[in-house]
Design a protein around this motif. Structure first.
Motif, PDB file in Angstrom:
ATOM      1  N   ALA A 216     -13.402  15.592  54.136  1.00 31.17           N
ATOM      2  CA  ALA A 216     -12.409  14.908  53.297  1.00 31.17           C
ATOM      3  C   ALA A 216     -12.705  13.416  53.221  1.00 31.17           C
ATOM      4  CB  ALA A 216     -11.009  15.149  53.847  1.00 31.17           C
ATOM      5  N   ALA A 217     -13.120  12.834  54.334  1.00 25.97           N
ATOM      6  CA  ALA A 217     -13.471  11.412  54.334  1.00 25.97           C
ATOM      7  C   ALA A 217     -14.706  11.163  53.473  1.00 25.97           C
ATOM      8  CB  ALA A 217     -13.712  10.941  55.770  1.00 25.97           C
ATOM      9  N   ALA A 219     -15.725  12.786  50.982  1.00 25.50           N
ATOM     10  CA  ALA A 219     -15.401  12.954  49.563  1.00 25.50           C
ATOM     11  C   ALA A 219     -14.856  11.676  48.942  1.00 25.50           C
ATOM     12  CB  ALA A 219     -14.382  14.086  49.395  1.00 25.50           C
ATOM     13  N   ARG A 220     -14.418  10.730  49.776  1.00 25.32           N
ATOM     14  CA  ARG A 220     -13.903   9.459  49.247  1.00 25.32           C
ATOM     15  C   ARG A 220     -15.003   8.452  48.952  1.00 25.32           C
ATOM     16  NH1 ARG A 220      -9.994  10.502  53.365  1.00 25.32           N
ATOM     17  NH2 ARG A 220     -10.844   8.904  54.741  1.00 25.32           N
ATOM     18  N   GLY A 221     -16.252   8.834  49.176  1.00 28.70           N
ATOM     19  CA  GLY A 221     -17.352   7.939  48.844  1.00 28.70           C
ATOM     20  C   GLY A 221     -17.840   7.131  50.030  1.00 28.70           C
ATOM     21  N   GLU A 222     -18.498   6.029  49.747  1.00 28.38           N
ATOM     22  CA  GLU A 222     -19.124   5.214  50.792  1.00 28.38           C
ATOM     23  C   GLU A 222     -18.117   4.742  51.832  1.00 28.38           C
ATOM     24  OE1 GLU A 222     -22.063   3.368  52.980  1.00 28.38           O
ATOM     25  OE2 GLU A 222     -22.240   4.795  51.316  1.00 28.38           O
ATOM     26  N   SER A 223     -16.941   4.319  51.386  1.00 30.86           N
ATOM     27  CA  SER A 223     -15.941   3.846  52.353  1.00 30.86           C
ATOM     28  C   SER A 223     -15.510   4.973  53.285  1.00 30.86           C
ATOM     29  CB  SER A 223     -14.722   3.279  51.614  1.00 30.86           C
ATOM     30  OG  SER A 223     -14.080   4.286  50.839  1.00 30.86           O
ATOM     31  N   GLY A 224     -15.371   6.172  52.736  1.00 30.33           N
ATOM     32  CA  GLY A 224     -15.003   7.313  53.554  1.00 30.33           C
ATOM     33  C   GLY A 224     -16.098   7.695  54.526  1.00 30.33           C
ATOM     34  N   GLU A 227     -15.895   5.481  57.399  1.00 29.39           N
ATOM     35  CA  GLU A 227     -14.808   5.882  58.283  1.00 29.39           C
ATOM     36  C   GLU A 227     -15.217   7.071  59.152  1.00 29.39           C
ATOM     37  OE1 GLU A 227     -11.232   6.660  56.121  1.00 29.39           O
ATOM     38  OE2 GLU A 227     -11.449   4.851  54.892  1.00 29.39           O
ATOM     39  N   PRO A 251     -19.873  16.467  47.637  1.00 28.74           N
ATOM     40  CA  PRO A 251     -18.626  15.979  48.244  1.00 28.74           C
ATOM     41  C   PRO A 251     -17.374  16.535  47.588  1.00 28.74           C
ATOM     42  CG  PRO A 251     -19.665  14.253  46.937  1.00 28.74           C
ATOM     43  CD  PRO A 251     -20.650  15.380  47.031  1.00 28.74           C
ATOM     44  N   SER A 252     -17.476  16.952  46.328  1.00 29.03           N
ATOM     45  CA  SER A 252     -16.300  17.508  45.644  1.00 29.03           C
ATOM     46  C   SER A 252     -16.142  19.001  45.885  1.00 29.03           C
ATOM     47  CB  SER A 252     -16.390  17.240  44.137  1.00 29.03           C
ATOM     48  OG  SER A 252     -17.532  17.884  43.579  1.00 29.03           O
TER      49      SER A 252
END
Length: 414
Positions: A216-217, A219-224, A227, A251-252
């Motif tokens: 899930a993290a 899937a939010r992209g580079e920032s995820g 994290e 990721p989706s």
């Protein structure tokens, strides 16, 4: 060389998996490990985040010695057949002394006791009890726990509570498979810690999160991904960043495969959908009726439209994956599954793994397959097709990546 077997998905390989690997080696006293890993689709019917090769690379970098692919014939099955396929492969190597799995209880004794009452696996009586529990309105997990716990008497309440845990349920089926195969491998369990199977968030201040939370993290992209870094071995993070930059990541999840899935569903009459594994009790009509009423052609929207207490998301995702991959017929029936996997497909190995493969030339009960092109077999053809479909959904699809089973050798860690 004493060897422990693991049944894994590594979607992706995170710190919890690393802990399980280390504890498995510790409690088994093993010097080496073999991981039987699902390929491009997981047991829950979801497309994996990364290719099986990238995930095998993560495993080897973290210390696994030999990675074998669980054929998709077994990888996308309910617990009974998923476990049977995986344990059959480990037993067929002739070098695995034990199989160690993660569980919520961390105990083998209650699972072994329940398995002794269910000799022969899911009996006709149990399947009838399951049918009645479902008819009474219980969800599938609750109905299964109730039906299984009632087999052979004993403390059914305690057994039902135990089987309310997804990994303990899988553990029961690993033990059942060992009994069914008369295997000499010893079952071992490692208690899951810090993160539950379905935990959706990254725990603050910790280093272990569920694979669900990590995906899930991401899937939010580079920032995820940044994290999620605290919950991943450095080697896994390197592979993830490389695969993302190369356009070889999903990721989706299911939404990346929405277009071919909807094409497969739209072009089949309900009678054809009824032939797909996991389709039963009118599910084919439920899907056909839901398609023109969806707010958008998305997989999440479709799942929401057809999900009920009786039809779990996991079952529906497997059905959709089977439909996408054009699976049907007796190949996925009980008689076919009971014959077991027909080969040992090598995805990668360490120096110790190379030694295991050398020993397996003498001990293996099945052909050891290094190159798919050298072993034409209907089961293996299904694996190749599934990998090609999965890779075709990457942001930057490449024909050699789609057919890496033919082009790429196993990954060798030195």
């Amino acid at each position: 060389m004493k060897t422990v077997g693991l049944v894994v998905e590594y979607n992706p390989f995170h710190n919890g998996h690393l802990l399980h690997l280390r504890r498995s080696l510790e409690i088994s006293g093993a010097e080496a490990s073999i991981a039987v890993m699902s390929g491009p689709f997981t047991q829950r019917g979801e497309p994996a985040l990364l290719s099986k090769r990238a995930r095998a690379e993560m495993a080897l970098a973290a210390g696994v010695d030999l990675v074998l692919e669980l054929p998709i014939l077994y990888a996308m099955q309910p617990a009974e057949w998923f476990a049977f396929g995986a344990v059959s492969l480990l037993d067929a190597t002739g070098v695995a002394d034990s199989v160690c799995f993660g569980s919520e209880s961390g105990e083998i004794a209650p699972l072994a006791l329940l398995a002794s009452r269910m000799e022969g696996g899911e009996t006709p009586a149990m399947r009838e009890a399951l049918r009645q529990a479902l008819a009474a309105g219980l969800s599938f997990p609750a109905a299964y726990a109730k039906a299984a716990s009632e087999q052979g008497g004993g403390d059914s309440a305690a057994a039902a509570a135990l089987l309310g845990n997804p990994n303990d349920t899988l553990g029961l089926h690993y033990v059942l498979a060992l009994r069914r195969l008369a295997s000499t491998m010893t079952p071992l369990a490692v208690r899951r810690e810090q993160a539950g199977y379905h935990d959706a968030g990254l725990p603050a201040g910790g280093s272990i999160a569920s694979a669900t939370a990590v995906r899930a993290a991401i899937a939010r992209g580079e920032s995820g991904l940044n994290e999620a870094a605290a919950y991943l071995p450095a080697s896994s993070l390197r592979v993830l960043r490389r695969e993302a930059e190369a356009g070889r990541m999903l990721p989706s999840g299911w939404e990346a495969l929405a277009q071919p899935l909807f094409a497969a569903l739209i072009t089949r009459a309900p009678e054809e959908l009824a032939l797909v594994p996991e389709a039963a009790e009118g599910l084919e009509h439920r899907i056909a009726a839901a398609l023109p009423r969806l707010p958008e052609p998305g997989v999440e929207a479709l799942l929401a439209a057809i999900k009920t207490k009786r039809y779990t998301r996991t079952r529906l995702q497997r059905l959709l994956a089977h439909a996408l991959l054009n699976h049907r017929g007796p190949t996925f029936g009980r008689d076919s599954l009971a014959r077991g996997p027909q080969y040992l497909r090598v995805l990668g190995f360490s120096p110790k793994g190379r030694r295991l493969l050398k020993t397996m030339k003498k001990t293996a009960k099945l052909p050891v397959v290094v190159r798919a092109a050298d072993f034409p077999h209907p089961q293996l053809a299904l694996d190749v097709q599934a990998s090609a479909v999965h890779a075709s959904a990457f942001p930057s699809p490449d024909i050699r990546e789609m057919y890496a089973d033919y082009y790429a050798p196993p990954i060798a860690e030195f």
